[in-house]
Design a protein around this motif. Structure first.
Motif, PDB file in Angstrom:
ATOM      1  N   LYS A  75       0.833  -1.207   0.000  1.00 32.69           N
ATOM      2  CA  LYS A  75       0.000   0.000   0.000  1.00 32.69           C
ATOM      3  C   LYS A  75       0.864   1.251   0.000  1.00 32.69           C
ATOM      4  O   LYS A  75       0.580   2.223  -0.711  1.00 32.69           O
ATOM      5  CB  LYS A  75      -0.923  -0.005   1.221  1.00 32.69           C
ATOM      6  CG  LYS A  75      -1.867   1.190   1.283  1.00 32.69           C
ATOM      7  CD  LYS A  75      -2.797   1.108   2.484  1.00 32.69           C
ATOM      8  CE  LYS A  75      -3.740   2.304   2.520  1.00 32.69           C
ATOM      9  NZ  LYS A  75      -4.644   2.245   3.712  1.00 32.69           N
ATOM     10  N   GLU A  76       1.931   1.217   0.776  1.00 31.38           N
ATOM     11  CA  GLU A  76       2.848   2.356   0.872  1.00 31.38           C
ATOM     12  C   GLU A  76       3.496   2.667  -0.481  1.00 31.38           C
ATOM     13  O   GLU A  76       3.600   3.828  -0.887  1.00 31.38           O
ATOM     14  CB  GLU A  76       3.936   2.047   1.905  1.00 31.38           C
ATOM     15  CG  GLU A  76       5.051   3.067   1.997  1.00 31.38           C
ATOM     16  CD  GLU A  76       4.697   4.269   2.849  1.00 31.38           C
ATOM     17  OE1 GLU A  76       5.462   5.243   2.817  1.00 31.38           O
ATOM     18  OE2 GLU A  76       3.665   4.242   3.539  1.00 31.38           O
ATOM     19  N   LEU A  77       3.930   1.621  -1.199  1.00 30.37           N
ATOM     20  CA  LEU A  77       4.653   1.822  -2.447  1.00 30.37           C
ATOM     21  C   LEU A  77       3.754   1.792  -3.678  1.00 30.37           C
ATOM     22  O   LEU A  77       4.176   2.208  -4.761  1.00 30.37           O
ATOM     23  CB  LEU A  77       5.749   0.761  -2.585  1.00 30.37           C
ATOM     24  CG  LEU A  77       6.799   0.723  -1.473  1.00 30.37           C
ATOM     25  CD1 LEU A  77       7.870  -0.310  -1.788  1.00 30.37           C
ATOM     26  CD2 LEU A  77       7.426   2.089  -1.238  1.00 30.37           C
ATOM     27  N   GLY A  78       2.557   1.256  -3.537  1.00 27.63           N
ATOM     28  CA  GLY A  78       1.639   1.185  -4.671  1.00 27.63           C
ATOM     29  C   GLY A  78       2.054   0.179  -5.727  1.00 27.63           C
ATOM     30  O   GLY A  78       1.736   0.337  -6.910  1.00 27.63           O
ATOM     31  N   LYS A  79       2.743  -0.877  -5.307  1.00 23.80           N
ATOM     32  CA  LYS A  79       3.202  -1.922  -6.244  1.00 23.80           C
ATOM     33  C   LYS A  79       3.537  -3.171  -5.451  1.00 23.80           C
ATOM     34  O   LYS A  79       3.677  -3.117  -4.221  1.00 23.80           O
ATOM     35  CB  LYS A  79       4.418  -1.437  -7.032  1.00 23.80           C
ATOM     36  CG  LYS A  79       5.646  -1.140  -6.189  1.00 23.80           C
ATOM     37  CD  LYS A  79       6.772  -0.491  -7.002  1.00 23.80           C
ATOM     38  CE  LYS A  79       6.379   0.876  -7.543  1.00 23.80           C
ATOM     39  NZ  LYS A  79       7.515   1.566  -8.205  1.00 23.80           N
ATOM     40  N   PRO A  80       3.694  -4.321  -6.112  1.00 21.99           N
ATOM     41  CA  PRO A  80       4.073  -5.531  -5.393  1.00 21.99           C
ATOM     42  C   PRO A  80       5.424  -5.396  -4.703  1.00 21.99           C
ATOM     43  O   PRO A  80       6.345  -4.763  -5.230  1.00 21.99           O
ATOM     44  CB  PRO A  80       4.125  -6.594  -6.500  1.00 21.99           C
ATOM     45  CG  PRO A  80       3.237  -6.074  -7.577  1.00 21.99           C
ATOM     46  CD  PRO A  80       3.422  -4.583  -7.546  1.00 21.99           C
ATOM     47  N   VAL A  81       5.505  -5.997  -3.535  1.00 24.10           N
ATOM     48  CA  VAL A  81       6.760  -6.081  -2.798  1.00 24.10           C
ATOM     49  C   VAL A  81       7.043  -7.554  -2.550  1.00 24.10           C
ATOM     50  O   VAL A  81       6.194  -8.287  -2.038  1.00 24.10           O
ATOM     51  CB  VAL A  81       6.683  -5.323  -1.458  1.00 24.10           C
ATOM     52  CG1 VAL A  81       7.976  -5.520  -0.658  1.00 24.10           C
ATOM     53  CG2 VAL A  81       6.421  -3.833  -1.692  1.00 24.10           C
TER      54      VAL A  81
END
Length: 243
Positions: free
Chosen positions: A201-207
């Motif tokens: 959610k913080e980065l807006g992409k898969p981690v």
């Protein structure tokens, strides 16, 4: 019941696997066997010794007795330091010793990126610069485009294991790049299992994180697919069908 076998060096963030097991459901068991870490140092010679065949083979019999259906060497740096071909040889030796399908965390990252259909990745590593660069080289050998590498210069797994949420999120934010389709956080000594949805959610992409992809890889080898949104996008997507 699906039993997964992990060979884990020393003691640092193995409680991540207990958390992941709970999140996966009652019909999946994650068995962790600890290998001798040797010298705790993110240094190439020490890492190669950590992943030596004899050290891995020592834990195999215990995993066989547990009924494991697949085995993964749960160490990123202790696999990619051998290079792409050397890491393949390491896994082949492990499979032969265990008599089971085998892989390692380094290959888990490559396979997980393929699963998500991402090619451009950023790396946030706890390691010193030279070791982080070897991981980036490994990913490139696997077909990824590494658009950014952030290293933290930490020498020991023991220190990495002391990191909490603040340090983890700071690393992920520092590693992210506008061109990256996913952010990769190697190091199975880093606690990440409790934070995956929040990181994404913080980065807006898969981690993708080391302990997360390690268990996913073991499930892949055991031919199991599990929907577990609390473990991030990797555990919620349908498989990518290659044309």
């Amino acid at each position: 019941m699906t039993a997964l076998g992990l060979l884990y060096p020393g003691h640092s963030a193995e409680d991540d696997y207990q958390r992941i097991e709970l999140l996966l459901g009652s019909d999946i068991r994650v068995d962790v066997v600890h290998t001798d870490i040797g010298e705790d140092a993110h240094r190439v010679d020490a890492l190669r010794e950590m992943g030596a065949p004899g050290r891995l083979a020592a834990g195999v019999e215990q995993l066989r007795l547990s009924g494991a259906e697949a085995v993964v060497w749960a160490c990123t740096s202790g696999s990619f330091v051998y290079g792409w071909e050397g890491a393949h040889e390491q896994v082949r030796a492990l499979a032969l010793s265990a008599g089971l399908p085998a892989s390692s965390t380094s290959f888990a990252f490559a396979h997980a990126a393929d699963e998500l259909g991402v090619r451009r990745v950023a790396v946030g590593a706890t390691y010193p610069d030279d070791v982080a660069a070897l991981f980036a080289d490994f990913l490139r050998e696997g077909g990824a485009e590494v658009v950014a590498v952030r290293s933290s210069g930490i020498i020991t797994a023991a220190e990495v294991a002391t990191w909490g949420e603040a340090e983890l999120f700071a690393l992920a934010r520092a590693a992210d790049h506008q061109d990256a389709e996913a952010v990769l956080l190697p190091d199975t000594a880093l606690h990440t299992a409790a934070h995956l949805p929040a990181l994404e959610k913080e980065l807006g992409k898969p981690v993708l994180t080391a302990n997360q992809v390690t268990v996913w890889e073991a499930l892949r080898l055991a031919d199991r697919r599990v929907n577990a949104p609390t473990l991030g996008a990797l555990f919620t997507r349908e498989p990518i069908v290659q044309a």
